[in-house]
Write a protein that holds these residues in place. Structure first.
Motif, short mmCIF file in Angstrom:
data_model
loop_
_atom_site.label_atom_id
_atom_site.label_comp_id
_atom_site.label_asym_id
_atom_site.label_seq_id
_atom_site.Cartn_x
_atom_site.Cartn_y
_atom_site.Cartn_z
N MET A 120 1.02 -1.40 -0.17
CA MET A 120 0.41 0.40 0.34
C MET A 120 0.71 1.27 0.11
O MET A 120 1.73 1.29 0.73
N VAL A 121 0.47 2.38 -1.27
CA VAL A 121 1.18 3.33 -1.12
C VAL A 121 0.75 4.64 0.08
O VAL A 121 1.71 5.65 0.57
N HIS A 122 -0.51 4.15 0.26
CA HIS A 122 -0.69 5.01 1.68
C HIS A 122 -1.52 4.23 2.70
O HIS A 122 -1.88 3.46 2.85
N ALA A 123 -1.53 4.94 3.78
CA ALA A 123 -1.36 4.48 5.07
C ALA A 123 -2.90 4.58 5.84
O ALA A 123 -2.69 3.16 6.26
N GLU A 124 -3.24 5.18 4.85
CA GLU A 124 -4.82 5.58 5.51
C GLU A 124 -6.49 4.40 4.58
O GLU A 124 -6.96 4.94 4.89
N ALA A 125 -5.45 3.61 3.48
CA ALA A 125 -6.00 2.90 2.46
C ALA A 125 -5.60 1.91 2.04
O ALA A 125 -4.73 2.13 1.87
N LEU A 126 -5.77 0.62 2.82
CA LEU A 126 -5.43 -0.24 3.05
C LEU A 126 -6.90 -1.25 2.69
O LEU A 126 -7.91 -1.61 2.99
N THR A 127 -6.74 -2.14 1.74
CA THR A 127 -7.03 -3.23 1.27
C THR A 127 -7.55 -4.30 1.77
O THR A 127 -8.80 -5.11 1.64
N GLY A 128 -6.61 -4.60 3.61
CA GLY A 128 -7.25 -5.21 4.28
C GLY A 128 -6.58 -4.79 5.27
O GLY A 128 -4.81 -4.08 5.54
N PRO A 129 -6.97 -5.09 6.67
CA PRO A 129 -5.88 -4.88 7.80
C PRO A 129 -4.23 -5.40 8.27
O PRO A 129 -3.89 -4.82 9.06
N ALA A 130 -4.41 -6.72 6.94
CA ALA A 130 -2.88 -6.75 8.05
C ALA A 130 -2.05 -6.08 5.82
O ALA A 130 -1.06 -7.01 6.08
N GLY A 131 -2.36 -5.46 5.90
CA GLY A 131 -1.51 -5.04 4.79
C GLY A 131 -0.31 -4.55 4.54
O GLY A 131 -0.17 -3.99 5.90
N VAL A 132 0.69 -5.01 4.23
CA VAL A 132 2.16 -4.13 3.83
C VAL A 132 2.08 -2.77 3.70
O VAL A 132 1.39 -2.19 2.38
N VAL A 133 2.44 -1.24 4.50
CA VAL A 133 2.89 -0.52 3.77
C VAL A 133 3.81 0.19 4.20
O VAL A 133 4.50 -0.34 4.57
N LEU A 134 4.20 0.48 2.42
CA LEU A 134 5.63 1.03 2.06
C LEU A 134 5.63 2.79 1.66
O LEU A 134 5.12 2.68 0.71
N ASP A 135 5.11 3.62 2.53
CA ASP A 135 5.72 4.72 2.97
C ASP A 135 6.46 5.69 3.29
O ASP A 135 8.18 5.26 3.52
N GLU A 136 7.14 6.89 3.12
CA GLU A 136 7.68 7.72 3.43
C GLU A 136 8.57 7.66 4.81
O GLU A 136 9.37 7.93 5.52
N HIS A 137 7.14 6.88 5.94
CA HIS A 137 7.06 6.81 7.21
C HIS A 137 8.10 5.54 7.49
O HIS A 137 8.51 4.90 9.00
N ALA A 138 8.27 4.69 6.88
CA ALA A 138 8.23 3.11 7.02
C ALA A 138 9.64 2.81 7.40
O ALA A 138 10.43 3.55 6.72
N PRO A 139 10.37 1.81 8.30
CA PRO A 139 11.78 1.50 8.50
C PRO A 139 11.54 0.71 6.95
O PRO A 139 11.04 0.31 6.53
N LEU A 140 12.97 0.56 6.23
CA LEU A 140 13.36 0.39 5.21
C LEU A 140 13.97 -1.29 5.15
O LEU A 140 14.06 -1.72 4.81
N GLU A 141 14.56 -1.29 6.43
CA GLU A 141 14.90 -2.73 7.09
C GLU A 141 14.48 -4.16 6.64
O GLU A 141 15.16 -4.65 5.94
N PRO A 142 13.29 -4.14 6.80
CA PRO A 142 12.48 -5.37 6.72
C PRO A 142 12.16 -5.56 5.31
O PRO A 142 11.88 -6.58 4.69
N PHE A 143 12.38 -4.46 4.65
CA PHE A 143 11.75 -4.64 3.10
C PHE A 143 13.43 -4.64 1.90
O PHE A 143 13.22 -5.64 1.93
N ILE A 144 14.86 -4.51 2.37
CA ILE A 144 15.40 -4.85 2.73
C ILE A 144 15.73 -6.59 2.62
O ILE A 144 16.01 -7.00 1.90
N GLU A 145 15.46 -6.98 3.59
CA GLU A 145 15.48 -8.97 4.23
C GLU A 145 14.15 -9.53 3.11
O GLU A 145 14.74 -10.20 2.68
N TRP A 146 13.27 -8.13 2.78
CA TRP A 146 12.38 -9.12 1.56
C TRP A 146 13.13 -9.04 0.22
O TRP A 146 12.45 -10.02 0.09
#
Length: 415
Positions: A62-88
């Motif tokens: 999801m590009v917008h933290a306030e608009a998710l397709t489901g409550p357990a959706g992954v969000v990557l926006d300007e606030h998200a820490p990058l390390e978990p995505f590096i590991e992904w």
């Protein structure tokens, strides 16, 4: 049989896919605390990476933290820490293939019990008969909100590249926000984003143009597009043909063809108008027509489970075949094909007459299998769809409580 299935494909960006088999996006809905990928999601992608696919496309991020397709959706926006995505990204590339992040905004396809916003090109809601109340009532986006959303896609794409992903796929299918703008049934705007197909495609084209300018030339940019919405008077194959031609001038590497939406779930083989009931390769007939004129490589997703079908798809001129459910059940299916073997069994079919409920149950079944894979267990494709659906809804209720609490907290912008 032709060997093209395991031949490499060089894309416009210079990126080389090691074969023509892709894991298409499936919405995992497995985010951990903070709407971030966790160890189970990494384990899932390591299993797929080891299975022989040339390309893994993540479930929609999801590009917008306030608009998710489901409550357990992954969000990557300007606030998200990058390390978990590096590991992904590392997990996805651990088998020698490529990994792209699918990036998305749900628009009006947001559950009514979700916090945040429900936006659309207009205030026309999702129509599912007795199930319509499951979705929130949308408000029409203002020009400023449209421009801000374009910017959000750019932020997510840029940060995906920083994390080590090989590309992004912009989701403009399945009735999500960009698909809503493309649809003449949903988009009744009278300004520069409504009316003609050129106007209805404007938001998608602006996003593609801005993303391409923000990432490196070797980073892949793809688009997922409906071959048709499978709704009378909706976005059709001729519209898809024209949009593909528009995308050709913007540096797009590939277009993935699918079809349908929550209102007409053709992607699960159950369209509202019954125009496609194929058991495999649901959208192949439409793809055969589109490939004749497409200036871009096409990827076809929907119902492919056997090698003979995969070969048929490639023989039609399609460049890449995408599989979802088949890989949730048999994560090493590409390697099996290489060895001349097939899957042991398929998913238990959902034949309920209520198409909306059947679609939800089908998706729950798939997520049930993905969670088993993530825990290192064997898939259990014979799971009854009702059991999978009940289990999924319980998990979503817990995730919803976590998401509400997370969204209420202030977030600092990641450096």
């Amino acid at each position: 049989m032709t060997s093209e299935l395991f031949s490499p494909l060089t894309l416009r960006s210079g990126q080389v896919l090691k074969n023509r088999i892709a894991k298409a996006a499936m919405e995992e809905n497995m985010a951990d605390d903070g709407q971030l990928p966790d160890g189970q999601l990494l384990s899932l992608y390591q299993r797929w990476a080891a299975g022989g696919t040339g390309l893994l496309i993540t479930g929609n991020v999801m590009v917008h933290a306030e608009a998710l397709t489901g409550p357990a959706g992954v969000v990557l926006d300007e606030h998200a820490p990058l390390e978990p995505f590096i590991e992904w990204a590392k997990a996805g590339k651990s088998g020698g293939g490529s990994i792209w992040m699918q990036i998305n905004h749900p628009g009006r396809q947001v559950a009514s019990d979700m916090p945040g916003v429900v936006w659309g090109p207009t205030d026309i809601g999702v129509s599912l008969g007795k199930h319509s109340s499951r979705f929130g009532r949308p408000t029409a986006m203002t020009p400023q909100q449209i421009h801000e959303t374009v910017a959000r896609y750019v932020v997510t794409a840029r940060r995906a590249e920083e994390a080590g992903f090989d590309g992004v796929e912009i989701h403009a299918a399945h009735g999500y926000l960009l698909s809503q703008f493309l649809s003449p049934l949903v988009n009744k705007r009278t300004d520069e984003w409504g009316g003609s197909l050129e106007n209805r495609a404007r938001m998608l084209l602006d996003i593609v143009r801005a993303v391409r300018a923000a990432v490196s030339s070797s980073f892949a940019v793809a688009v997922k597009l409906n071959s048709a919405d499978f709704q009378r008077g909706g976005f059709g194959a001729d519209d898809a043909r024209q949009v593909i031609e528009m995308l050709d001038h913007l540096g797009v590497d590939m277009v993935e063809l699918s079809g349908g939406s929550y209102e007409s779930p053709a992607m699960t083989g159950r369209p509202a108008d019954d125009r496609t009931q194929a058991r495999e390769a649901y959208f192949l007939d439409l793809a055969k027509d589109l490939v004749k004129t497409s200036p871009l490589p096409l990827m076809l997703t929907g119902g492919i489970t056997r090698r003979v079908t995969a070969e048929k798809v490639l023989d039609s001129g399609v460049s890449v075949l995408g599989m979802g459910t088949a890989l949730a059940i048999t994560p090493d299916l590409p390697e099996r094909w290489r060895q001349g073997r097939e899957a042991d069994r398929g998913m238990r079919p959902v034949t309920w007459p209520d198409k909306a409920l059947a679609s939800a149950a089908s998706m729950a079944q798939v997520r049930h299998q993905m969670r088993r894979l993530a825990r290192g267990r064997k898939p259990k494709p014979g799971t009854h769809p009702a059991i999978a659906l009940i289990s999924e809804r319980r998990k979503q209720q817990r995730a919803l409580r976590n998401y509400r609490a997370w969204l209420a907290k202030p977030r600092a912008t990641e450096a």
